[in-house]
Design an enzyme around this catalytic site. Structure first.
Site, short mmCIF file in Angstrom:
data_model
loop_
_atom_site.label_atom_id
_atom_site.label_comp_id
_atom_site.label_asym_id
_atom_site.label_seq_id
_atom_site.Cartn_x
_atom_site.Cartn_y
_atom_site.Cartn_z
N HIS A 14 29.52 42.03 49.85
CA HIS A 14 30.03 43.40 49.86
C HIS A 14 28.84 44.33 50.08
O HIS A 14 27.85 44.28 49.33
CB HIS A 14 30.74 43.72 48.54
CG HIS A 14 31.98 42.90 48.32
ND1 HIS A 14 32.27 42.30 47.12
CD2 HIS A 14 32.99 42.58 49.17
CE1 HIS A 14 33.42 41.64 47.23
NE2 HIS A 14 33.86 41.80 48.47
N GLU A 17 27.16 46.66 47.19
CA GLU A 17 26.73 46.06 45.93
C GLU A 17 25.24 45.72 46.09
O GLU A 17 24.87 44.65 46.59
CB GLU A 17 27.59 44.85 45.60
CG GLU A 17 29.05 45.23 45.38
CD GLU A 17 29.96 44.04 45.08
OE1 GLU A 17 29.44 42.92 44.90
OE2 GLU A 17 31.18 44.24 45.01
N ARG A 56 31.89 48.56 51.19
CA ARG A 56 32.30 47.23 50.73
C ARG A 56 32.54 46.31 51.92
O ARG A 56 32.12 45.16 51.94
CB ARG A 56 33.56 47.34 49.86
CG ARG A 56 34.03 46.00 49.25
CD ARG A 56 35.18 46.26 48.29
NE ARG A 56 35.78 45.03 47.79
CZ ARG A 56 35.36 44.37 46.70
NH1 ARG A 56 34.30 44.81 46.04
NH2 ARG A 56 36.00 43.29 46.28
N ASN A 63 35.16 38.76 51.35
CA ASN A 63 35.32 37.77 50.28
C ASN A 63 36.78 37.38 50.06
O ASN A 63 37.10 36.74 49.05
CB ASN A 63 34.73 38.31 48.97
CG ASN A 63 34.21 37.20 48.10
OD1 ASN A 63 33.77 36.15 48.58
ND2 ASN A 63 34.27 37.41 46.78
N ARG A 64 37.64 37.74 50.99
CA ARG A 64 39.04 37.30 50.94
C ARG A 64 39.45 36.65 52.27
O ARG A 64 40.63 36.50 52.56
CB ARG A 64 39.98 38.48 50.66
CG ARG A 64 39.69 39.23 49.36
CD ARG A 64 39.88 38.39 48.11
NE ARG A 64 39.72 39.19 46.90
CZ ARG A 64 38.56 39.42 46.29
NH1 ARG A 64 37.44 38.91 46.80
NH2 ARG A 64 38.50 40.14 45.19
N HIS A 106 26.82 39.45 43.12
CA HIS A 106 27.73 40.59 43.15
C HIS A 106 27.43 41.58 42.04
O HIS A 106 26.92 41.22 40.98
CB HIS A 106 29.18 40.12 42.98
CG HIS A 106 29.76 39.49 44.20
ND1 HIS A 106 30.50 40.18 45.13
CD2 HIS A 106 29.69 38.21 44.65
CE1 HIS A 106 30.87 39.36 46.11
NE2 HIS A 106 30.39 38.15 45.84
N GLU A 166 27.69 37.89 38.57
CA GLU A 166 28.36 39.20 38.58
C GLU A 166 27.73 40.06 37.50
O GLU A 166 27.76 39.70 36.31
CB GLU A 166 29.85 39.02 38.31
CG GLU A 166 30.68 40.26 38.45
CD GLU A 166 31.07 40.57 39.88
OE1 GLU A 166 30.68 41.67 40.36
OE2 GLU A 166 31.78 39.76 40.52
N TYR A 277 38.90 47.69 43.23
CA TYR A 277 40.30 47.28 43.22
C TYR A 277 41.25 48.47 43.19
O TYR A 277 42.42 48.35 42.82
CB TYR A 277 40.57 46.36 42.03
CG TYR A 277 39.69 45.12 41.99
CD1 TYR A 277 39.14 44.61 43.17
CD2 TYR A 277 39.40 44.48 40.80
CE1 TYR A 277 38.34 43.48 43.14
CE2 TYR A 277 38.60 43.34 40.78
CZ TYR A 277 38.07 42.86 41.95
OH TYR A 277 37.27 41.74 41.93
#
Length: 298
Positions: A14, A17, A56, A63-64, A106, A166, A277
């Protein structure tokens, strides 16, 4: 256990980050990876265009994009979709990767501290969690081996084993020394663990440690038009990994209605109010706390 040699160290999945991005840049510039010269470590910033723009992602969340069906879908030609296919060739292919471990770096805007997220539950990850917990007692060890199959579309699933570092809270597109230091320390412990384990060195690992397991998600209240009608309660905001009991207030509508946790177990929320999110109105992820035993794996 079989020796682990090939490791991918990934920043910039991302682009906003910054801790992972700058840790990779720092270690490459200072040749830090030579400290683990017995390991074959490839360090990469994987979404440079998003990093340049400090966003992002450009079109879709990289990441999806690592579901096998998506990777094989020739009609998926967006920027991140094509980038995922390229990365799957470089670090995969998924399901048959020569990379034994992929460490994905992350940041989160949530107050999660230093969190080690483990994609599987096996001898390697269980002992790794114990090693990190021993050296970083305040770290949170989180297992997501039971995440539904349709959500197993993260970059780290390309390798044989996936590990996420994370750290938070850190605002998007901001670099903070404390957060970068936490990420660097945890990543060092991961690489130390692999090298010491390969050498047959006796590792200091507790017989058991507290850990967390994925248990689901809670969404913010929305109306029929998809507009938010409430927010995370101040009672739990910024209190990641702190227990909430059934009946505990977790959200509140703009009209003042209290929304309580309706589960039948003590939950430990994480990714509370995560900024990334926003689009899917996620309030938090839920986990259960448990004691992980290392005795059978030493």
């Amino acid at each position: 256990m079989k020796k682990i040699q090939r490791i991918a160290l990934i920043g910039g999945t991302h682009g906003n980050e910054l801790s992972g991005i700058y840790l990779v840049k720092k270690w490459l510039a200072q040749q830090t990876l030579k400290q683990w010269n017995a390991l074959d470590i490839t360090a990469r910033i994987v979404n440079p265009r998003a990093c340049e723009q400090s966003v992002r992602y450009i079109e879709t969340d990289l990441n999806r994009e690592f579901d096998i069906a998506d990777l094989e879908n020739i009609n998926k030609t967006g920027y991140e979709a094509l980038l995922a296919k390229k990365l799957n060739i470089e670090f995969g292919p998924k399901g048959n990767s020569p990379y034994e471990v992929l460490i994905d770096l992350h940041n989160t805007t949530s107050n999660m501290g230093a969190c080690l997220m483990l994609q599987r539950k096996n001898a390697f990850t269980i002992l790794l969690g114990g090693y990190v917990k021993h050296h970083m007692p305040h770290a949170n060890i989180y297992f997501q081996d039971n995440v539904p199959e349709e959500k197993q579309n993260f970059l780290l699933t390309v390798a044989q084993q996936g590990v996420t570092v994370e750290v938070g809270p850190q605002p998007n597109s901001v670099l903070q020394q404390e957060t970068l230091d936490l990420m660097e320390l945890m990543t060092r412990h991961i690489l130390d663990f692999v090298e010491l384990r390969n050498n047959g060195t006796t590792l200091v690992i507790p017989d058991e440690y507290d850990a967390f397991q994925y248990a689901g998600n809670l969404s913010l209240p929305i109306d029929d038009n998809g507009q938010r009608e409430g927010m995370v309660s101040r009672q739990i905001d910024q209190k990641d990994f702190q227990p909430i009991e059934p009946g505990h207030v977790v959200m509140e509508t703009f009209s003042g209605e209290k929304i309580t946790w309706q589960g039948d177990y003590t939950a430990y929320p994480l990714f509370i109010n995560e900024a990334a999110y926003h689009k899917n109105h996620s309030a938090m992820t839920l986990s259960r706390k448990f004691v992980m035993s290392c005795r059978d794996y030493k």
